[in-house]
Design a protein around this motif. Structure first.
Motif, PDB file in Angstrom:
ATOM      1  N   ALA A  96     -28.915 -23.050 -12.124  1.00 36.39           N
ATOM      2  CA  ALA A  96     -29.479 -22.463 -10.899  1.00 36.39           C
ATOM      3  C   ALA A  96     -29.170 -23.323  -9.674  1.00 36.39           C
ATOM      4  O   ALA A  96     -28.838 -22.792  -8.604  1.00 36.39           O
ATOM      5  CB  ALA A  96     -30.994 -22.281 -11.054  1.00 36.39           C
ATOM      6  N   ALA A  97     -29.243 -24.631  -9.815  1.00 38.09           N
ATOM      7  CA  ALA A  97     -28.957 -25.534  -8.698  1.00 38.09           C
ATOM      8  C   ALA A  97     -27.504 -25.418  -8.258  1.00 38.09           C
ATOM      9  O   ALA A  97     -27.208 -25.372  -7.055  1.00 38.09           O
ATOM     10  CB  ALA A  97     -29.275 -26.973  -9.092  1.00 38.09           C
ATOM     11  N   LEU A  98     -26.590 -25.373  -9.222  1.00 39.24           N
ATOM     12  CA  LEU A  98     -25.174 -25.246  -8.882  1.00 39.24           C
ATOM     13  C   LEU A  98     -24.883 -23.897  -8.229  1.00 39.24           C
ATOM     14  O   LEU A  98     -24.156 -23.822  -7.230  1.00 39.24           O
ATOM     15  CB  LEU A  98     -24.308 -25.441 -10.129  1.00 39.24           C
ATOM     16  N   GLU A  99     -25.469 -22.842  -8.768  1.00 37.89           N
ATOM     17  CA  GLU A  99     -25.259 -21.514  -8.186  1.00 37.89           C
ATOM     18  C   GLU A  99     -25.837 -21.435  -6.773  1.00 37.89           C
ATOM     19  O   GLU A  99     -25.216 -20.847  -5.879  1.00 37.89           O
ATOM     20  CB  GLU A  99     -25.852 -20.439  -9.093  1.00 37.89           C
ATOM     21  N   ALA A 100     -26.994 -22.044  -6.544  1.00 36.19           N
ATOM     22  CA  ALA A 100     -27.585 -22.057  -5.202  1.00 36.19           C
ATOM     23  C   ALA A 100     -26.710 -22.809  -4.206  1.00 36.19           C
ATOM     24  O   ALA A 100     -26.725 -22.514  -3.007  1.00 36.19           O
ATOM     25  CB  ALA A 100     -28.983 -22.676  -5.253  1.00 36.19           C
ATOM     26  N   ALA A 101     -25.930 -23.761  -4.712  1.00 37.03           N
ATOM     27  CA  ALA A 101     -25.029 -24.536  -3.855  1.00 37.03           C
ATOM     28  C   ALA A 101     -23.662 -23.856  -3.708  1.00 37.03           C
ATOM     29  O   ALA A 101     -22.752 -24.419  -3.100  1.00 37.03           O
ATOM     30  CB  ALA A 101     -24.855 -25.943  -4.421  1.00 37.03           C
ATOM     31  N   GLY A 102     -23.504 -22.661  -4.273  1.00 34.93           N
ATOM     32  CA  GLY A 102     -22.275 -21.899  -4.104  1.00 34.93           C
ATOM     33  C   GLY A 102     -21.251 -22.043  -5.212  1.00 34.93           C
ATOM     34  O   GLY A 102     -20.126 -21.548  -5.095  1.00 34.93           O
ATOM     35  N   TYR A 103     -21.624 -22.682  -6.303  1.00 34.02           N
ATOM     36  CA  TYR A 103     -20.698 -22.841  -7.429  1.00 34.02           C
ATOM     37  C   TYR A 103     -20.895 -21.715  -8.431  1.00 34.02           C
ATOM     38  O   TYR A 103     -22.011 -21.234  -8.627  1.00 34.02           O
ATOM     39  CB  TYR A 103     -20.950 -24.172  -8.149  1.00 34.02           C
ATOM     40  N   LEU A 104     -19.824 -21.332  -9.086  1.00 31.46           N
ATOM     41  CA  LEU A 104     -19.904 -20.431 -10.223  1.00 31.46           C
ATOM     42  C   LEU A 104     -20.174 -21.314 -11.429  1.00 31.46           C
ATOM     43  O   LEU A 104     -19.394 -22.223 -11.708  1.00 31.46           O
ATOM     44  CB  LEU A 104     -18.582 -19.670 -10.396  1.00 31.46           C
ATOM     45  N   ALA A 105     -21.287 -21.101 -12.117  1.00 36.24           N
ATOM     46  CA  ALA A 105     -21.661 -21.948 -13.252  1.00 36.24           C
ATOM     47  C   ALA A 105     -21.769 -21.090 -14.509  1.00 36.24           C
ATOM     48  O   ALA A 105     -22.264 -19.966 -14.464  1.00 36.24           O
ATOM     49  CB  ALA A 105     -22.990 -22.644 -12.974  1.00 36.24           C
ATOM     50  N   LYS A 106     -21.293 -21.643 -15.608  1.00 37.87           N
ATOM     51  CA  LYS A 106     -21.269 -20.905 -16.878  1.00 37.87           C
ATOM     52  C   LYS A 106     -21.905 -21.754 -17.974  1.00 37.87           C
ATOM     53  O   LYS A 106     -21.677 -22.961 -18.043  1.00 37.87           O
ATOM     54  CB  LYS A 106     -19.816 -20.593 -17.248  1.00 37.87           C
ATOM     55  N   GLU A 107     -22.697 -21.101 -18.821  1.00 40.36           N
ATOM     56  CA  GLU A 107     -23.263 -21.769 -19.995  1.00 40.36           C
ATOM     57  C   GLU A 107     -22.322 -21.606 -21.174  1.00 40.36           C
ATOM     58  O   GLU A 107     -21.768 -20.527 -21.386  1.00 40.36           O
ATOM     59  CB  GLU A 107     -24.616 -21.156 -20.364  1.00 40.36           C
ATOM     60  N   THR A 108     -22.161 -22.674 -21.942  1.00 39.75           N
ATOM     61  CA  THR A 108     -21.324 -22.658 -23.136  1.00 39.75           C
ATOM     62  C   THR A 108     -22.056 -23.418 -24.233  1.00 39.75           C
ATOM     63  O   THR A 108     -22.703 -24.427 -23.959  1.00 39.75           O
ATOM     64  CB  THR A 108     -19.973 -23.379 -22.868  1.00 39.75           C
ATOM     65  N   GLU A 109     -21.948 -22.938 -25.454  1.00 38.93           N
ATOM     66  CA  GLU A 109     -22.532 -23.651 -26.584  1.00 38.93           C
ATOM     67  C   GLU A 109     -21.531 -24.679 -27.106  1.00 38.93           C
ATOM     68  O   GLU A 109     -20.378 -24.343 -27.395  1.00 38.93           O
ATOM     69  CB  GLU A 109     -22.900 -22.682 -27.702  1.00 38.93           C
ATOM     70  N   VAL A 110     -21.989 -25.912 -27.204  1.00 37.70           N
ATOM     71  CA  VAL A 110     -21.182 -26.994 -27.763  1.00 37.70           C
ATOM     72  C   VAL A 110     -21.988 -27.648 -28.881  1.00 37.70           C
ATOM     73  O   VAL A 110     -23.187 -27.388 -29.033  1.00 37.70           O
ATOM     74  CB  VAL A 110     -20.781 -28.032 -26.686  1.00 37.70           C
ATOM     75  N   VAL A 111     -21.333 -28.499 -29.639  1.00 39.25           N
ATOM     76  CA  VAL A 111     -21.982 -29.187 -30.747  1.00 39.25           C
ATOM     77  C   VAL A 111     -21.918 -30.684 -30.466  1.00 39.25           C
ATOM     78  O   VAL A 111     -20.859 -31.206 -30.113  1.00 39.25           O
ATOM     79  CB  VAL A 111     -21.293 -28.855 -32.089  1.00 39.25           C
ATOM     80  N   ALA A 112     -23.050 -31.351 -30.601  1.00 36.52           N
ATOM     81  CA  ALA A 112     -23.114 -32.804 -30.431  1.00 36.52           C
ATOM     82  C   ALA A 112     -23.215 -33.431 -31.814  1.00 36.52           C
ATOM     83  O   ALA A 112     -24.096 -33.078 -32.594  1.00 36.52           O
ATOM     84  CB  ALA A 112     -24.322 -33.192 -29.583  1.00 36.52           C
ATOM     85  N   VAL A 113     -22.298 -34.337 -32.106  1.00 32.68           N
ATOM     86  CA  VAL A 113     -22.330 -35.005 -33.404  1.00 32.68           C
ATOM     87  C   VAL A 113     -22.396 -36.508 -33.198  1.00 32.68           C
ATOM     88  O   VAL A 113     -21.782 -37.049 -32.284  1.00 32.68           O
ATOM     89  CB  VAL A 113     -21.132 -34.634 -34.304  1.00 32.68           C
TER      90      VAL A 113
END
Length: 143
Positions: free
Chosen positions: A57-74
């Motif tokens: 939301a913060a990035l989008e409010a600042a004019g950026y296109l932001a995308k969520e992606t699922e990653v794995v942390a090992v």
């Protein structure tokens, strides 16, 4: 036990990386790790954040296109061969890696690798079955 990553494009010019990070800071969103891959004209900025929804939301409010992606942390032993061992297990399971980045949790003891697999659900299952510590978001963000 997947982790949400937020990605955005930024122009490859002075001040743009600062502006994206400042947008998060202004909303009180903590960055746990990030990766920046660039070309001549733009970069792909990937974040693991304390609060992914607020960060997006913060990035989008600042004019950026932001995308969520699922990653794995090992979790990976922070020594010679630690990453190679994890990658051998991924190869044995037939897992495809699109990209990855890492950070050390305690130098010389353990590190965390953020991996974008083509099929994150299958990766979590296969790596867990092979004894790899797939780090849960709560565990990752509390370290």
């Amino acid at each position: 036990m997947k982790v949400t990553q937020i990605s955005t494009f930024i122009e490859n010019r002075p001040g743009r990386l600062h502006a994206a990070c400042a947008a998060l800071a202004d909303r009180g969103v903590n960055i746990h790790t990030l990766s920046l891959a660039d070309t001549a004209e733009f970069g792909i900025l990937r974040f693991v954040l304390a609060d992914p929804a607020a960060g997006k939301a913060a990035l989008e409010a600042a004019g950026y296109l932001a995308k969520e992606t699922e990653v794995v942390a090992v979790e990976v032993p922070d020594d010679a061969g630690g990453l190679a061992d994890i990658l051998a297990k991924a190869d044995a399971a037939g897992l495809n890696i699109e990209y990855m980045y890492a950070f050390s949790m305690a130098a010389g003891r353990r590190a965390v690798v953020i991996i974008r697999f083509t099929d994150p659900d299958r990766a979590v299952e296969a790596l867990s079955q092979q004894g790899v510590n797939v780090v849960a978001p709560v565990e990752l963000l509390s370290r």
